[in-house]
Design an enzyme around this catalytic site. Sequence first.
Site, PDB file in Angstrom:
ATOM      1  N   PRO A  93      17.375 -10.838   1.716  1.00 30.31           N
ATOM      2  CA  PRO A  93      16.531 -10.001   0.857  1.00 30.31           C
ATOM      3  C   PRO A  93      16.182 -10.673  -0.472  1.00 30.31           C
ATOM      4  CG  PRO A  93      18.343  -8.718   1.773  1.00 30.31           C
ATOM      5  CD  PRO A  93      18.634 -10.151   2.092  1.00 30.31           C
ATOM      6  N   GLU A 120      28.057  -9.791   4.809  1.00 30.30           N
ATOM      7  CA  GLU A 120      27.360  -9.615   3.525  1.00 30.30           C
ATOM      8  C   GLU A 120      26.640 -10.891   3.106  1.00 30.30           C
ATOM      9  OE1 GLU A 120      28.273  -6.247   4.288  1.00 30.30           O
ATOM     10  OE2 GLU A 120      27.116  -6.567   2.455  1.00 30.30           O
ATOM     11  N   ARG A 158       2.737 -18.134  16.665  1.00 32.01           N
ATOM     12  CA  ARG A 158       1.445 -17.749  17.213  1.00 32.01           C
ATOM     13  C   ARG A 158       0.302 -18.530  16.555  1.00 32.01           C
ATOM     14  NH1 ARG A 158      -1.355 -13.930  14.645  1.00 32.01           N
ATOM     15  NH2 ARG A 158      -2.126 -12.938  16.550  1.00 32.01           N
ATOM     16  N   ASP A 173      -7.947 -12.904  13.427  1.00 34.19           N
ATOM     17  CA  ASP A 173      -6.925 -12.050  12.811  1.00 34.19           C
ATOM     18  C   ASP A 173      -7.338 -11.799  11.376  1.00 34.19           C
ATOM     19  OD1 ASP A 173      -5.250 -11.612  14.834  1.00 34.19           O
ATOM     20  OD2 ASP A 173      -3.563 -12.762  14.078  1.00 34.19           O
TER      21      ASP A 173
END
Length: 250
Positions: A93, A120, A158, A173
């Site tokens: 994060p 953690e 991709r 896209d």
Amino acid sequence: MWVGVVSLFPEMFEAIARHGVTGRAVSQGRVALEFWNPRDYATDRHRSVDDRPYGGGPGMLMKVDTLRAAIHAARERASEATGQRPRVIYLSPQGRRLDQQGARELACGSPLVVVAGRYEGIDERIVESDIDEEWSIGDYVLSGGELPAMVLIDAAARLVPGVLGHQDSAVEDSFNEGLLDCPHYTRPEEIDGRRVPDVLLSGHHGEIRRWRLKQSLGRTWLRRPDLLEGRTLSAEQQKLLEEFIEEYAL
Ligand SMILES: COc1ccccc1CNc1ccc(C(N)=O)cn1
């Protein structure tokens, strides 16, 4: 594209290695995935892979020696397999937010070693000494780095030439132009009284392209105006957006 994965749960990666576009890319050899499991480097009787945090507190961290051994093994293999030093990526994060531009950067060039944390997380000294880049798929905490790793690998894979059926589908896209995608329709022509927009049935490819661009611009304006910030639109795009806004305001 060559990717080495360091994870305690390599079998999770079957989700991208054995299915769909990414699965085909792997079987065709356009994307190579190899795995290293820190547990394979455990030497104690319990084959432990976690360890207690200095300073106390809840939860555990990934054990340093088994994780480092796995990362070093993956690194070495990356160099052997590609002749290039890999970019060692850690999903957390605290990392750089993954977006389509980031996926493009990851898709071209260097081999990747992707480290999926559990518990953690990992010792900061490993981040400093063995990790080149920290990446995040969003501001939320998951029980492991495997799902974020698969998201990152899928988004990059991709974009590897030849992976998508016809290359234009990556080019079309909308995020490629930094816009949201336009609406899509397929058979039947009518569902519960809702019809496919006539322009899409017209066969006028120029009209269709303009309609799709107008829808992408309009949707972006409505849902993600931040994506339009500081972006210069072409004359055509400006005109189409103004038309959309006029029709929307009606
Ligand atoms: C408590 O978990 C951790 C704590 C620290 C590091 C990694 C983990 C593994 N979990 C992750 C990993 C990545 C993301 C993300 N947003 O990309 C979300 N969660």
